[in-house]
Design a protein around this motif. Structure first.
Motif, PDB file in Angstrom:
ATOM      1  N   ASP B  32     -82.623 -19.630 -25.534  1.00  0.00           N
ATOM      2  CA  ASP B  32     -83.033 -18.487 -26.165  1.00  0.00           C
ATOM      3  C   ASP B  32     -83.553 -18.529 -27.429  1.00  0.00           C
ATOM      4  O   ASP B  32     -83.463 -17.813 -28.465  1.00  0.00           O
ATOM      5  N   GLN B  34     -86.538 -19.928 -30.515  1.00  0.00           N
ATOM      6  CA  GLN B  34     -87.959 -19.591 -30.784  1.00  0.00           C
ATOM      7  C   GLN B  34     -88.907 -20.001 -29.681  1.00  0.00           C
ATOM      8  O   GLN B  34     -89.941 -19.425 -29.636  1.00  0.00           O
ATOM      9  N   ALA B  36     -88.795 -20.437 -26.545  1.00  0.00           N
ATOM     10  CA  ALA B  36     -88.552 -19.259 -25.327  1.00  0.00           C
ATOM     11  C   ALA B  36     -89.193 -18.078 -26.005  1.00  0.00           C
ATOM     12  O   ALA B  36     -89.892 -17.489 -25.106  1.00  0.00           O
ATOM     13  N   ARG B  37     -89.068 -17.730 -27.207  1.00  0.00           N
ATOM     14  CA  ARG B  37     -89.608 -16.384 -27.617  1.00  0.00           C
ATOM     15  C   ARG B  37     -91.090 -16.518 -27.650  1.00  0.00           C
ATOM     16  O   ARG B  37     -91.687 -15.426 -27.137  1.00  0.00           O
ATOM     17  N   GLN B  40     -92.643 -16.256 -24.143  1.00  0.00           N
ATOM     18  CA  GLN B  40     -92.514 -14.874 -23.704  1.00  0.00           C
ATOM     19  C   GLN B  40     -94.029 -14.168 -24.070  1.00  0.00           C
ATOM     20  O   GLN B  40     -94.421 -13.505 -23.368  1.00  0.00           O
ATOM     21  N   LEU B  52     -84.529 -14.957 -19.036  1.00  0.00           N
ATOM     22  CA  LEU B  52     -83.718 -15.844 -20.010  1.00  0.00           C
ATOM     23  C   LEU B  52     -82.469 -16.217 -19.376  1.00  0.00           C
ATOM     24  O   LEU B  52     -81.650 -15.164 -19.201  1.00  0.00           O
ATOM     25  N   ALA B  61     -84.949 -15.481 -28.487  1.00  0.00           N
ATOM     26  CA  ALA B  61     -85.978 -15.083 -27.424  1.00  0.00           C
ATOM     27  C   ALA B  61     -85.356 -13.742 -26.620  1.00  0.00           C
ATOM     28  O   ALA B  61     -86.059 -12.975 -26.003  1.00  0.00           O
ATOM     29  N   CYS B  65     -87.051 -10.018 -24.520  1.00  0.00           N
ATOM     30  CA  CYS B  65     -87.099 -10.106 -23.168  1.00  0.00           C
ATOM     31  C   CYS B  65     -86.290  -8.976 -22.467  1.00  0.00           C
ATOM     32  O   CYS B  65     -85.382  -8.905 -23.187  1.00  0.00           O
ATOM     33  N   ASP B  92     -85.863 -24.479 -23.087  1.00  0.00           N
ATOM     34  CA  ASP B  92     -86.571 -24.559 -24.540  1.00  0.00           C
ATOM     35  C   ASP B  92     -85.674 -25.581 -25.476  1.00  0.00           C
ATOM     36  O   ASP B  92     -85.805 -25.660 -26.559  1.00  0.00           O
ATOM     37  N   TYR B 370     -89.217 -15.752 -36.200  1.00  0.00           N
ATOM     38  CA  TYR B 370     -88.501 -15.918 -34.975  1.00  0.00           C
ATOM     39  C   TYR B 370     -87.240 -14.915 -34.845  1.00  0.00           C
ATOM     40  O   TYR B 370     -86.467 -14.952 -33.755  1.00  0.00           O
TER      41      TYR B 370
END
Lengths: 418, 418
Positions: B32, B34, B36-37, B40, B52, B61, B65, B92, B370
């Motif tokens: 979860d 940055q 993964a962020r 997205q 996620l 993240a 989401c 991630d 982030y």
């Protein structure tokens, strides 16, 4: 005062949704379409996450936001809930009733753009009157409240009549070109009877269309993008080419200055798109005429996602939050955006397979999908190509969009792209 | 067979989360942060939205989401829930236990990258052994299971010892440079007693660091990015400059070819970052040596968001879904990424005000935040600058990052930027 105190207590009591990082502004967007969706990608990189007022959880923008309120933008209470605690409220369409926005503003909500500006993107007659007052080039026009008004205008412009619904038209809807006095009379009679407020303007001798876009902050800073050529098919934007090729320097400068003057003159905040007709004037000279205004990110600005330092979506967020505006230099000689509209009959090949085929043929294709189901004529995606040479870039964009629509390559398309 | 039937029934029964548009693939990301962020934002433009597995709803993240499962990536059931119905599962970070991934794969889940590859990004000893077997340049190394092993290695490399935890180290954590035999013996004794598996390698005569990144699909297609220079401060990446300036053509080519060879040799899928030391060899010649591997988007690839046709985040998604890879040409002469790490004491000026000041001074700054709260040394943002001239671009990136950290401008910074 009482209202303000209630509002501020309500804010204090409201628990912050986990979508919003501490210390980061909350922008509430009324609307759930692709414009809001693409604002969310810009918001994410700025450390934010939008709050949406959406019609359903699977709407284009609602798919990609976590702070989603379900509701109706014509319902004041729903709009008020969305606005609560937001640093700014903005829109992905022009259809929120202005009286609701006035009510929010009276409560201290930061609505951007303001209804005083929005009215000129909502009502084509108000827009024409204001543009004329500001000295912007517009064709002769008239308010049409009766068949008599319409026939008088017909005579005034020798039958070169473009009839328009004052409100709610888009993508060729709400525009008519009656070709006889009788057809005009019948159409106006029916529309007025159905309660459609009307205006008429003189048809122009169209040579092409441009779009001049600019962002403006509440503090009055403005930043324009290069003027683009916009290509319409069946009244809908099919392509945008940035910067507009073969455009006379004086016209380019006039278009850009006009967009800035209108943003200031109308008090626009956020992104303003000025759709312009390039037409043949009475004296044979090429001149500009304002066609439409939009006060939000606009289809003809999608190219900025891949061909410009600051995209229209990032810039809109910066503007409505009164942040300094970003640089708008282009990052390629040419960027071409081609729209993907649902075909009359959706091909059997599923969209994810079509995307794969386009990616295989064009490694430079920047595909932007809206998460929308097929419907004939519906805007479901666009594709951007950046390149050095106009023709190759344009061919690639057209071929990629064609494949995403039809699952076949157009005959002329090149295997190479740019 | 029984397991597969159960899985497919479970899939059929599971209701599709409204985040996922019909006909679009679902990528589940374990983690979860940055990375993964920023995946997205790439997913959104590709018509997707990630699922996620996150530790909390306000994680970096998870803020952005809507299909978020709360859980623990060390718990098989949680990972299994996240994987259910996903077209691909990716990460991630490297910390999911491989036995969990093996269990998922046995159930038919499409895990990318595969644990057989991931092990080389998780265990530094396994990585060193495999790299040596593949003929990649690595310094002399040894497994350290006892103080005796350590002292023998000290003698072998004349005291030039770099001691490393085999697992879990990052950003300078888990790396030690004992400067006497006694210090080495004490440290190794303590670490082994605490249950930390160890290895040691010879210190190199470091002249600089590079990062060679590549993406590879399950079908075996690869696409490399230009090699970048990576600048570390206190063991943490501070800056990345793309393309690496003043780099000998032969070394550049060697680095790029090495990244592709390793992606193939290790069977990597998704993005692979090969962190390289540029060092002075025994014979005085400049040579490369592999330092670390990461099998996911990497800090030294953040520049691709603004300086490259295809960002590492988009490319990672394309790769794990076995889609054709995107073009990786640069869109500017130079792109410089500067990290924003939490200061020892967070300045009084709130982050949103710091962002405003950087935007005011540098309209070309591409700030990526982030959504993380301040913690000393924590990666909370980065800023990218694209430009024509290296020095001005680099100065601007450094000054912007400095302001985001300290709320003051460095003395040397220019008002102009690039």
């Amino acid at each position: 005062m009482v209202i303000e105190a209630q509002q501020s207590n309500a804010e204090a009591n409201q628990q912050r949704h986990p979508a919003h990082a501490p210390d980061m502004p909350i922008v509430a967007v009324i609307g759930d379409g692709q414009l809001a969706r693409m604002m969310q990608t810009a918001a994410i990189e700025l450390g934010q996450s939008l709050r949406l007022l959406a019609s359903s959880n699977d709407a284009s923008a609602a798919q990609v936001c976590s702070d989603v309120l379900l509701g109706d933008y014509t319902n004041l209470e729903d709009v008020r809930r969305a606005a609560q605690g937001a640093d700014a409220v903005t829109f992905d369409h022009e259809h929120v009733p202005n009286e609701h926005l006035d009510a929010l503003i009276a409560q201290g909500v930061n609505v951007q753009p303001r209804p005083e500006a929005l009215i000129y993107a909502q009502d084509k007659l108000e827009m024409r009157k204001k543009l004329q007052a500001l000295g912007a080039p517009v064709p002769p026009f008239a308010r049409i409240d009766s068949v008599e008004d319409a026939l008088a205008f017909w005579d005034q412009v020798q039958g070169e009549v473009c009839l328009k619904a004052r409100r709610g038209g888009y993508d060729g809807h709400g525009v008519w070109f009656p070709d006889t006095r009788e057809a005009l009379a019948t159409q106006v009679g029916e529309l007025l009877e159905a309660g459609t407020p009307l205006m008429a303007e003189e048809k122009v001798a169209l040579r092409g269309e441009l779009s001049a876009m600019v962002a403006r902050t509440p503090s009055g800073a403005t930043q324009a993008w290069p003027v683009v050529e916009s290509v319409q098919r069946d009244g809908v934007c099919a392509e945008a080419v940035a910067p507009a090729p073969n455009l006379d320097v004086a016209l380019r400068q006039q278009a850009e200055e006009l967009s800035v003057a209108l943003a200031n003159g109308l008090g626009v905040t956020g992104v303003l798109a000025v759709e312009l007709f390039v037409c043949q004037g009475k004296d044979g000279a090429v001149e500009l005429s304002v066609n439409e205004l939009a006060m939000r990110p606009h289809n003809t600005g999608h190219w900025t996602q891949d061909g410009c330092c600051t995209s229209q979506f990032e810039q809109h967020l910066r503007a409505v939050l009164d942040l300094p505006l970003g640089d708008t230099h282009t990052t390629a000689n040419y960027t071409v955006m081609a729209n993907v509209l649902g075909a009359a009959h959706d091909p059997a090949m599923p969209m994810n397979k079509r995307v794969l085929e386009v990616m295989r043929r064009y490694p430079k294709a920047k595909i932007h999908l809206y998460g929308k189901e097929h419907r004939p004529g519906r805007k479901i995606a666009h594709v951007n190509f950046c390149g050095e040479h106009l023709e190759a870039t344009r061919n690639a964009a057209q071929a990629a969009a064609h494949f995403l629509v039809h699952a076949t390559w157009p005959e002329q398309s090149s295997e190479q792209g740019e």
